[in-house]
Design an enzyme around this catalytic site. Structure first.
Site, short mmCIF file in Angstrom:
data_model
loop_
_atom_site.label_atom_id
_atom_site.label_comp_id
_atom_site.label_asym_id
_atom_site.label_seq_id
_atom_site.Cartn_x
_atom_site.Cartn_y
_atom_site.Cartn_z
CD GLU A 153 5.47 0.22 5.05
OE1 GLU A 153 5.50 1.07 5.97
OE2 GLU A 153 4.42 -0.08 4.43
CG ASP A 172 -1.90 6.89 9.12
OD1 ASP A 172 -2.98 7.39 9.53
OD2 ASP A 172 -0.89 6.81 9.84
CB THR A 218 -4.66 -5.77 1.82
OG1 THR A 218 -5.64 -5.20 2.69
CG2 THR A 218 -4.72 -5.08 0.46
#
Length: 214
Positions: free
Chosen positions: A68, A119, A194
């Site tokens: 991340e 994204d 998720t």
């Protein structure tokens, strides 16, 4: 959506026992880090970590790494892991940019890469930043084992169409794909959702998924 900055996040991430510091120093030696030869699975852009925490508990035969970029997001995964009663010795986190993947992992060191609700970077000029772009596929190619795979899930149809095209034009093999994962009995088998997947599917959005191999 603007990412909320949490002032204490950087310090917590840098001192967490769940986060691997200076991961470039482990390039080519990740199995020594775990002291076993289990396959290594990597999630790029792991968010709050729900997916990997579930996977690590279901599959103790694998080692899991969650990457991340933003420490304020990684902080949430750290906090969530601290509340887990069952120890997860096969799961660690990295705070790093995905562009650094070939510097962190050696050739054939990773067995599987997960890309979950990445994204979309909707503007055309930002296409190289998409985690399924040919630029990132080339980075994955450098670190995946010969039979290694990439699994990608999204609710963004434009991003999914782009990803299918990039996979094909980059010389990868498209093993399977679906435009409605939860209605696809075969691909949805043993699916782990998720946070975003739960949210978007509850809104009625179909989930797209593809699996590709070099």
């Amino acid at each position: 959506m603007r990412l909320r900055n949490i002032p204490e996040a950087k310090n917590i991430v840098e001192n967490s026992p769940f986060v691997v510091q200076n991961p470039c120093c482990l390039r080519g030696a990740w199995n020594k880090f775990w002291q076993n030869t289990h396959p290594i699975h990597l999630e790029v852009g792991m968010g709050k970590g729900m997916f990997l925490m579930e996977m690590s508990q279901r599959h103790p035969e694998n080692n899991y790494l969650g990457m991340e970029l933003y420490d304020s997001v990684l902080l949430r995964a750290i906090q969530k892991r601290q509340t887990m009663e069952k120890p997860m010795e096969n799961l660690y986190f990295l705070c790093a940019d995905a562009r650094m993947l070939p510097d962190i992992f050696a050739e054939k060191e990773i067995q599987k890469i997960y890309l979950n609700f990445s994204d979309p970077w909707p503007k055309a000029r930002h296409s190289k930043r998409r985690l399924t772009s040919r630029q990132f596929l080339e980075r994955y190619k450098q670190i995946l084992s010969l039979d290694g795979t990439v699994e990608f899930k999204t609710d963004n149809l434009d991003l999914f169409e782009f990803s299918l095209q990039e996979v094909k034009e980059s010389g990868w093999t498209l093993i399977s794909h679906t435009y409605d994962l939860h209605q696809d009995q075969q691909m949805n088998q043993n699916n782990v959702m998720t946070e975003y997947e739960e949210k978007f599917s509850s809104m009625g959005n179909p989930i797209c998924k593809l699996v590709a191999r070099m």
